[in-house]
Design a protein around this motif. Sequence first.
Motif, short mmCIF file in Angstrom:
data_model
loop_
_atom_site.label_atom_id
_atom_site.label_comp_id
_atom_site.label_asym_id
_atom_site.label_seq_id
_atom_site.Cartn_x
_atom_site.Cartn_y
_atom_site.Cartn_z
N ALA A 207 0.84 -1.19 0.00
CA ALA A 207 0.00 0.00 0.00
C ALA A 207 0.88 1.25 0.00
N ILE A 208 0.55 2.18 -0.87
CA ILE A 208 1.36 3.39 -1.02
C ILE A 208 0.52 4.61 -0.66
N ASP A 209 1.13 5.51 0.08
CA ASP A 209 0.48 6.77 0.42
C ASP A 209 0.87 7.81 -0.63
N TYR A 210 -0.11 8.25 -1.39
CA TYR A 210 0.16 9.19 -2.48
C TYR A 210 -0.04 10.65 -2.07
N THR A 211 -0.30 10.89 -0.82
CA THR A 211 -0.66 12.25 -0.38
C THR A 211 0.41 13.27 -0.73
N LYS A 212 1.68 12.97 -0.40
CA LYS A 212 2.76 13.92 -0.67
C LYS A 212 2.90 14.17 -2.16
N ALA A 213 2.88 13.09 -2.96
CA ALA A 213 3.02 13.23 -4.41
C ALA A 213 1.86 14.03 -4.99
N GLN A 214 0.66 13.76 -4.50
CA GLN A 214 -0.51 14.50 -5.00
C GLN A 214 -0.40 15.98 -4.69
N ASN A 215 0.05 16.31 -3.48
CA ASN A 215 0.19 17.72 -3.10
C ASN A 215 1.22 18.42 -4.00
N GLU A 216 2.32 17.73 -4.28
CA GLU A 216 3.36 18.35 -5.12
C GLU A 216 2.89 18.51 -6.56
N THR A 241 5.25 7.32 -7.77
CA THR A 241 4.14 7.90 -7.02
C THR A 241 3.74 9.22 -7.68
N HIS A 242 4.73 9.95 -8.18
CA HIS A 242 4.44 11.20 -8.87
C HIS A 242 3.85 10.95 -10.25
N VAL A 243 4.30 9.89 -10.93
CA VAL A 243 3.72 9.54 -12.22
C VAL A 243 2.23 9.23 -12.07
N VAL A 244 1.90 8.41 -11.06
CA VAL A 244 0.51 8.04 -10.81
C VAL A 244 -0.31 9.27 -10.46
N ALA A 245 0.22 10.09 -9.59
CA ALA A 245 -0.50 11.30 -9.17
C ALA A 245 -0.73 12.24 -10.35
N ALA A 246 0.29 12.38 -11.20
CA ALA A 246 0.18 13.27 -12.36
C ALA A 246 -0.84 12.74 -13.36
N LEU A 247 -0.80 11.43 -13.65
CA LEU A 247 -1.76 10.85 -14.58
C LEU A 247 -3.19 10.98 -14.06
N ALA A 248 -3.36 10.74 -12.76
CA ALA A 248 -4.70 10.84 -12.17
C ALA A 248 -5.25 12.26 -12.29
N LEU A 249 -4.39 13.24 -12.01
CA LEU A 249 -4.83 14.63 -12.08
C LEU A 249 -5.13 15.05 -13.52
N LYS A 250 -4.23 14.71 -14.44
CA LYS A 250 -4.38 15.16 -15.82
C LYS A 250 -5.49 14.41 -16.56
N ALA A 251 -5.75 13.15 -16.14
CA ALA A 251 -6.82 12.37 -16.78
C ALA A 251 -8.14 12.50 -16.02
N ASP A 252 -8.10 13.18 -14.87
CA ASP A 252 -9.29 13.44 -14.07
C ASP A 252 -9.94 12.16 -13.53
N VAL A 253 -9.09 11.28 -12.97
CA VAL A 253 -9.58 10.08 -12.28
C VAL A 253 -8.81 9.95 -10.96
N LYS A 254 -9.23 9.02 -10.13
CA LYS A 254 -8.57 8.83 -8.84
C LYS A 254 -7.28 8.03 -9.00
N VAL A 255 -6.35 8.25 -8.07
CA VAL A 255 -5.08 7.51 -8.12
C VAL A 255 -5.32 6.01 -7.99
N GLU A 256 -6.38 5.62 -7.28
CA GLU A 256 -6.69 4.20 -7.11
C GLU A 256 -7.02 3.52 -8.44
N ALA A 257 -7.44 4.33 -9.42
CA ALA A 257 -7.75 3.78 -10.74
C ALA A 257 -6.51 3.71 -11.61
N ILE A 258 -5.55 4.60 -11.38
CA ILE A 258 -4.33 4.61 -12.17
C ILE A 258 -3.32 3.58 -11.66
#
Length: 349
Positions: A207-216, A241-258
């Motif tokens: 399990a990975i915590d994406y909070t820091k990556a998402q904030n950045e 973690t940053h790749v996942v966070a970036a894809l989720a933000l730019k594709a407008d889906v949750k990190v859990e889906a990416i």
Amino acid sequence: MEEVTDLFLSSVDRLSESQIGAVDGVLAQLVGRVEAATLQQLSEALCAIEQAPRQTIRNLAFHDNALVAGHVLRHSVCLSEKDLLEIIQTRSQQHLLAISDRKTLNEALTDALMRFGDVNVSNALARNAGARFSECGYATLVGRAEKDEHLAEKLGVRLDIPGNLLRELLDKVADVVRARFLTASRPVARKGSATATAGQAASARKAIDYTKAQNEVVALNRTGKLNDSIVNRFAVRGEYTHVVAALALKADVKVEAIEPMLEPDRVYGLIVACKAARLSWSTTTMIVRNRPNCPPSTDRELEQCVAVYETLLLSVAQWTIRFGSDRILGKSSEAAAAPAAKGKVKQPA
């Protein structure tokens, strides 16, 4: 017949060719005289034996009753290609369906099966990882898949489908069908080793915590700096973690889906996510090549990935990744709810 069969099975490793031939002479003659139920047992008993009596196997394979023929048609290595081609041309669809399940099938056999077989045969061939298709054979399957969504989904996840025919398949099928196989798990091709089944090939991820990556990532996006080159740099550095966070933000889906798209068996979904996030093919390739705990992509897989990336319009990719996101998150919710539901004690009325 049972006594002869039992004697053969108990001593097959010690029998000479002439002795096997003598057994064959007895059993082959009996195939035409014994009831089907007994012959089914004989077929099942002999189908996996390499030294099985050849004429007996052939007689069983050509039997009009597909239940008698089925075991040897699926499993016996004692049948020649000529035998199989003759059976394909002269026997029932159930016989053809049994042949379609053989561990390996060459192009001559799959071409014949598609020529004489029905839709069930086509579907069986499409799900058989050991079946090899000619260019014409694959084109035939892709043509049939336009009217058969189950066939389309099976073809879409095959490892050996040529890139040009994958493009054609992507263009022909309905949006929902396309989205299903693009975001589904598929087998994993490994260079120099056997193919792993979907799920088995994926390494267990903690399990990975994406909070820091998402904030950045959000901060970068707010200042207009979350661009293609930044995501490329994340991939090169292995900062997934940053790749996942970036894809989720730019594709407008949750990190859990990416996150599941980083598994070896979800590479199509990852390509769709990159396209939906407006990333270039150069950056998309870098993300695919540097995925953690994933085997190197084969040349065919990269050819297929190019086909997916270039064929999908941006709007289609965005819809597809959201469709896949809903499925992934829905399954996750069902999995989480199952243990809780199981633990509930039903109250008396």
